[in-house]
Design an enzyme around this catalytic site. Structure first.
Site, short mmCIF file in Angstrom:
data_model
loop_
_atom_site.label_atom_id
_atom_site.label_comp_id
_atom_site.label_asym_id
_atom_site.label_seq_id
_atom_site.Cartn_x
_atom_site.Cartn_y
_atom_site.Cartn_z
N GLU A 1 8.90 0.95 11.35
CA GLU A 1 9.52 2.00 12.09
C GLU A 1 9.03 3.53 11.29
OE1 GLU A 1 11.40 4.64 10.19
OE2 GLU A 1 12.65 3.78 8.51
N GLY B 1 6.16 5.29 8.16
CA GLY B 1 5.67 5.99 8.92
C GLY B 1 5.29 6.65 9.90
N SER B 2 4.76 7.36 10.64
CA SER B 2 4.34 8.66 11.55
C SER B 2 3.77 7.44 12.99
CB SER B 2 3.55 8.89 11.56
OG SER B 2 2.29 8.84 11.71
N THR B 3 4.38 7.84 13.95
CA THR B 3 4.59 6.76 15.09
C THR B 3 3.10 6.66 15.67
OG1 THR B 3 6.90 7.27 16.55
CG2 THR B 3 5.15 7.17 17.53
N GLU B 4 2.15 8.18 15.66
CA GLU B 4 1.27 7.96 15.93
C GLU B 4 0.41 6.72 14.70
OE1 GLU B 4 -0.81 10.79 14.20
OE2 GLU B 4 -2.66 11.21 14.28
N GLY C 1 1.83 4.18 13.78
CA GLY C 1 2.58 2.93 13.88
C GLY C 1 1.45 2.34 15.05
N GLU D 1 8.69 15.82 16.37
CA GLU D 1 9.19 16.35 14.55
C GLU D 1 8.89 16.84 14.08
OE1 GLU D 1 8.10 11.83 12.82
OE2 GLU D 1 10.42 11.91 12.07
N LYS E 1 0.90 -1.09 -0.08
CA LYS E 1 0.25 -0.61 0.40
C LYS E 1 1.37 1.00 0.13
CE LYS E 1 -2.02 2.87 2.09
NZ LYS E 1 -1.82 3.80 1.82
N CYS F 1 13.06 10.15 7.86
CA CYS F 1 12.97 10.00 9.28
C CYS F 1 14.60 10.29 10.12
CB CYS F 1 12.53 8.56 9.10
SG CYS F 1 13.67 7.83 8.66
P1 NAI Z 1 1.60 8.78 7.88
O1 NAI Z 1 1.89 7.48 8.73
O2 NAI Z 1 0.06 8.59 8.42
O3 NAI Z 1 1.62 7.71 6.47
C1 NAI Z 1 2.29 7.07 6.44
C2 NAI Z 1 1.86 5.14 5.39
O4 NAI Z 1 0.94 5.46 6.29
C3 NAI Z 1 0.45 5.62 4.28
O5 NAI Z 1 0.86 5.25 2.72
C4 NAI Z 1 -0.40 6.37 4.86
O6 NAI Z 1 -1.77 5.90 4.05
C5 NAI Z 1 -0.21 5.01 5.60
N1 NAI Z 1 -1.58 5.17 7.03
C6 NAI Z 1 -2.35 6.46 7.59
N2 NAI Z 1 -2.93 6.16 8.00
C7 NAI Z 1 -3.28 4.22 8.51
C8 NAI Z 1 -4.06 3.99 9.22
N3 NAI Z 1 -4.39 4.02 10.03
N4 NAI Z 1 -3.27 2.47 9.16
C9 NAI Z 1 -2.70 2.15 8.44
N5 NAI Z 1 -1.73 2.94 7.34
C10 NAI Z 1 -2.09 4.36 7.46
O7 NAI Z 1 2.17 9.83 7.33
P2 NAI Z 1 1.62 11.62 7.09
O8 NAI Z 1 0.76 11.46 7.87
O9 NAI Z 1 2.21 10.86 5.63
O10 NAI Z 1 2.58 11.92 7.45
C11 NAI Z 1 2.84 12.79 9.08
C12 NAI Z 1 3.69 12.79 9.88
O11 NAI Z 1 4.85 11.71 10.41
C13 NAI Z 1 5.40 13.22 9.15
O12 NAI Z 1 4.92 14.84 9.42
C14 NAI Z 1 5.96 12.81 9.36
O13 NAI Z 1 6.22 13.19 10.97
C15 NAI Z 1 5.72 11.19 9.75
N6 NAI Z 1 6.79 10.10 8.94
C16 NAI Z 1 7.31 9.60 9.93
C17 NAI Z 1 8.37 8.81 8.48
C18 NAI Z 1 8.97 7.96 8.44
O14 NAI Z 1 9.89 8.22 7.11
N7 NAI Z 1 9.64 7.56 9.52
C19 NAI Z 1 7.82 9.11 7.13
C20 NAI Z 1 6.61 9.75 6.53
C21 NAI Z 1 5.40 10.63 8.09
#
Ligand code: NAI
Ligand code: MG
Length: 499
Positions: free
Chosen positions: A271, A249-252, A254, A403, A196, A305
């Site tokens: 991660e 993705g985000s810790t939230e 995660g 972050e 995804k 990240c």
């Molecule tokens: P996110 O964590 O919402 O998105 C990352 C992935 O998770 C995307 O594919 C998204 O569609 C998916 N996702 C979102 N909500 C989900 C859920 N409830 N269940 C399953 N999958 C879900 O991150 P977002 O909103 O794009 O960015 C927000 C913050 O997260 C950023 O400002 C940054 O601080 C952090 N982040 C960290 C990353 C890293 O490399 N560790 C990468 C992207 C964001």
């Protein structure tokens, strides 16, 4: 205003990318076929440099995830992938790597158009992706079981078997490289999967899907469902027939993934975010420390990240370091990311832009001083933010704790080694850390003392598939890359034979 594909790039790559963009709406890859979302819905993916629509993309949801998981399950149970010989699986991975290499320029264009990172960085990302596929092609033939010292009338051995159907949810900051981190080891060790991609950057993933089909993988081994997190992502994370979820993705989110895994106790690797300390001692090799600390935080517009966001500088060096790194920030060329001379592009999306601008306002409210940047770019369109260095920051301010995921660094002074380690570790995250010193013993001591999954000494931010990557504390768990991916994508069976 720039067109969707500005003509600053050699014509052929731009033409290949344009051909891909101009086709009909991008579809889902399920069971070896490209299909629209069951709902018929699509969403727009935009170019963050000019806010123009690049393409329409199928908006997959729970029903599509169900189909994709069923296809992956059929491919797994029929043995279409796990029962292939390891040399054959390796050959498929090598073929995928070759195809990526052959389409490197086009893929780099798509990354830059969809994500906004400078084309020079997108090109590096494509190269890393190739390396990672080749690296795991090598492992397909080298994940051994063991024979164990059992009682004389028994023979015991262990087998490394694939986990099964993997759900892989990736972010937008490395839209191609994060595919390789997850897809390459999953395939090498005999799993099937549903990927995804992030809704902000679906295009590199869709193009990768086409190349994977071209490589001739059996139907259903790799399925790709584009769509949004709370719908498609959540359906995958909670799916009762998915054996393992890998998330970046985000810790939230995660934490939501971990909760969703409880239904069928699927394996999880996470991660997540970071707020990484980069510790610069007074005896640091100054020139490189300034230059690589700057790229350590500004690469990919700071949307990394493990970005070096908290720079701890020894008191006696603080003012000089601040001057120098501010000058580096001012020298960055913020602009059209397809231009080879650009060194910083726009942030990925309007949400990320608003979020980062919110932190710039918060920095002012908290009393930080912008030594460089601190405001949006001069561009009329697009999500440009100036590279920003803050001084007058304490480690307990929100801008030093949360972050930001933008081109923003805070500079904090420290007295001595102990103070640097205490402040550096005073964070809920633990992804990366940097140490700059000419004192060899101190470099090793501090590398040990900092609680982070990766530590860089007199360098910053290197990530090579040869070595594990992942987080301490709330930066997640499980290690991707390196041989450690064997643990993520295999499970161990112990077999006793009565002699
Ligand atoms: P996110 O964590 O919402 O998105 C990352 C992935 O998770 C995307 O594919 C998204 O569609 C998916 N996702 C979102 N909500 C989900 C859920 N409830 N269940 C399953 N999958 C879900 O991150 P977002 O909103 O794009 O960015 C927000 C913050 O997260 C950023 O400002 C940054 O601080 C952090 N982040 C960290 C990353 C890293 O490399 N560790 C990468 C992207 C964001
Ligand atoms: Mg989100």
């Amino acid at each position: 205003m720039a067109a969707a594909v500005p003509s600053v790039e050699p014509a052929t790559e731009a033409a290949a990318a344009r051909r891909f963009l101009q086709g009909p709406p991008k579809q889902l890859l399920i069971g070896g076929k490209w299909v629209p979302a069951k709902s018929g819905k699509t969403f727009e993916t935009i170019n963050p440099a000019n806010e123009e629509v690049l393409a329409l993309v199928a908006e997959g949801d729970r029903a599509d995830i169900d189909e994709a998981v069923a296809a992956a399950r059929r491919a797994f149970e029929a043995g279409r992938w796990p029962s292939l010989g390891p040399h054959q699986r390796a050959r498929y991975l090598l073929r995928i790597a070759d195809l990526i290499e052959q389409h490197a320029d086009e893929l780099a264009q798509l990354i830059t158009l969809d994500n906004g990172k400078p084309i020079s960085e997108a090109t590096v990302e494509v190269g890393r992706t190739v390396d990672t596929f080749r690296y795991y092609a090598g492992w397909a033939t080298k994940f051994y079981g063991e024979t164990n010292p059992s009682a004389p009338d028994f023979f015991n051995y262990t087998l490394r078997e694939p986990v099964g159907v993997c759900g892989q949810i990736i972010p937008w900051n490395g839209p191609l490289s994060t595919i390789s981190w997850k897809v390459a080891p999953a395939l090498a060790f005999g799993n099937t999967l549903v990927l995804k991609p992030a809704e902000q950057t679906p295009l590199p993933a869709v193009r990768m899907g086409e190349l994977i089909c071209e490589a001739g993988l059996p139907d259903g081994v790799v399925n790709i469902v584009t769509g949004f997190g709370p719908t498609a992502g959540a359906a995958l994370a909670g799916h009762p027939d998915v054996d393992k979820v890998a998330f970046t993705g985000s810790t939230e989110v995660g934490k939501l993934i971990l909760q969703a895994s409880a239904g069928n106790l699927k394996r999880v690797s996470l991660e997540l975010g970071g707020k990484s300390p980069n510790v610069i001692f007074a005896d640091a090799p100054l020139e490189t420390a300034v230059a690589l600390s700057a790229t350590g935080v500004f690469r990919n517009q700071g949307q990394v990240c493990c970005a070096a966001t908290r720079m701890f500088v020894q008191e006696s060096l603080y003012d000089e370091f601040a001057e120098r790194i501010a000058a580096k920030a001012e020298a960055i060329r913020l602009g059209e990311p397809l231009d080879q001379t650009t060194t910083m592009g726009p942030l990925v999306s309007s949400e990320q832009y608003e979020r980062v601008l919110g932190y710039l306002k918060l920095a002012r409210d908290e009393g930080a001083q912008a030594k460089a940047g601190g405001e949006r770019g001069p561009q009329e369109r697009g999500y440009f933010v100036k590279p920003t260095i803050y001084t007058a920051v304490r480690n307990d301010m929100r801008i030093a704790r949360e972050e930001i995921f933008g081109p923003v660094a805070v500079l904090i002074p420290f007295k001595d080694e102990n103070d640097a380690v205490l402040q550096g570790n005073d964070t809920t995250y633990g992804l990366g850390a940097g140490v700059w010193t000419r004192d060899l013993s101190r470099a090793h001591r501090v590398a040990r003392a900092l609680r982070a999954g990766s530590v860089w000494v007199n360098c910053y931010g290197l990530i090579d598939p040869i070595s594990a990557f992942g987080g301490y504390k709330q930066s997640g768990f499980g290690r991707e890359l390196g041989p450690q991916s064997i643990d993520l994508y295999t499970q161990i069976k112990s077999v006793y034979v009565k002699l």
